[in-house]
Motif scaffolding. Structure first.
Motif, PDB file in Angstrom:
ATOM      1  N   ALA A 127      -0.795  -7.564  -2.512  1.00  0.00           N
ATOM      2  CA  ALA A 127       0.559  -7.830  -2.006  1.00  0.00           C
ATOM      3  C   ALA A 127       1.483  -8.277  -3.139  1.00  0.00           C
ATOM      4  CB  ALA A 127       0.515  -8.891  -0.910  1.00  0.00           C
ATOM      5  N   CYS A 156       5.079  -7.459  -1.838  1.00  0.00           N
ATOM      6  CA  CYS A 156       5.089  -7.880  -0.433  1.00  0.00           C
ATOM      7  C   CYS A 156       4.908  -9.392  -0.326  1.00  0.00           C
ATOM      8  CB  CYS A 156       3.964  -7.192   0.339  1.00  0.00           C
ATOM      9  SG  CYS A 156       4.240  -5.442   0.649  1.00  0.00           S
ATOM     10  N   GLN A 203       4.855  -8.448   4.826  1.00  0.00           N
ATOM     11  CA  GLN A 203       6.286  -8.147   4.878  1.00  0.00           C
ATOM     12  C   GLN A 203       6.745  -7.468   3.590  1.00  0.00           C
ATOM     13  OE1 GLN A 203       9.098 -10.927   6.684  1.00  0.00           O
ATOM     14  NE2 GLN A 203      10.060 -11.118   4.663  1.00  0.00           N
ATOM     15  N   GLY A 204       7.585  -6.467   3.757  1.00  0.00           N
ATOM     16  CA  GLY A 204       8.170  -5.761   2.624  1.00  0.00           C
ATOM     17  C   GLY A 204       8.996  -4.598   3.144  1.00  0.00           C
ATOM     18  N   GLN A 244       7.128  -0.516   0.100  1.00  0.00           N
ATOM     19  CA  GLN A 244       6.202  -1.536  -0.396  1.00  0.00           C
ATOM     20  C   GLN A 244       4.965  -1.626   0.488  1.00  0.00           C
ATOM     21  OE1 GLN A 244       9.136  -4.693  -0.396  1.00  0.00           O
ATOM     22  NE2 GLN A 244       8.921  -4.959  -2.611  1.00  0.00           N
ATOM     23  N   ILE A 245       5.167  -1.580   1.797  1.00  0.00           N
ATOM     24  CA  ILE A 245       4.034  -1.668   2.720  1.00  0.00           C
ATOM     25  C   ILE A 245       3.127  -0.455   2.581  1.00  0.00           C
ATOM     26  CG2 ILE A 245       3.414  -1.640   5.175  1.00  0.00           C
ATOM     27  CD1 ILE A 245       5.810  -3.578   5.598  1.00  0.00           C
ATOM     28  N   TYR A 278       1.203  -0.917  -0.539  1.00  0.00           N
ATOM     29  CA  TYR A 278       0.171  -1.936  -0.333  1.00  0.00           C
ATOM     30  C   TYR A 278      -1.081  -1.307   0.280  1.00  0.00           C
ATOM     31  CZ  TYR A 278      -2.502  -5.649   1.834  1.00  0.00           C
ATOM     32  OH  TYR A 278      -3.530  -6.455   2.216  1.00  0.00           O
TER      33      TYR A 278
END
Length: 112
Positions: free
Chosen positions: A45, A50, A67-68, A72-73, A76
């Motif tokens: 993360a 994130c 969260q992002g 980004q997610i 990840y």
């Protein structure tokens, strides 16, 4: 690794908005305790930008809020899937739902 990615759209923000924050509440089951899962989550993360948290649960599962931005997610999950490539573990995403982002969150933490 297998994943059950059933998803709730409740609380989703700006569909298709690549800069919009998204927050996921996840529950993982399987080989997720005693293998470095939380620490790998934190490092991954942080690497992709994130925020959120991860915690072992008494029933042997791991709970996470991640969260992002959507990019980004996605990054990840791609990066995390490679963490245990040399020593594969079996786990599933038992629950996954969108929840409201926390606007001022800055870190990803391991909770105890």
């Amino acid at each position: 690794m297998t994943a059950n990615t059933s998803k709730s759209t409740e609380g989703a923000h700006e569909p298709g908005g690549f800069g919009a924050l998204r927050r996921l509440h996840l529950s993982y089951a399987g080989e997720v305790q005693g293998v470095g899962f939380r620490w790998a989550s934190k490092l991954t993360a942080e690497r992709v930008g994130c925020t959120g948290w991860v915690r072992n649960e008494p029933d042997g599962t791991v709970t996470q809020e991640l969260q992002g931005t959507p990019d980004q997610i996605a990054t990840y999950f791609g990066a995390f899937s490679r963490v245990f490539a040399a020593h594969p573990i079996e786990y599933v995403i038992a629950e996954k739902s969108d929840i409201s982002p926390i606007e001022d969150e800055r870190l990803f933490t391991v909770r105890f």
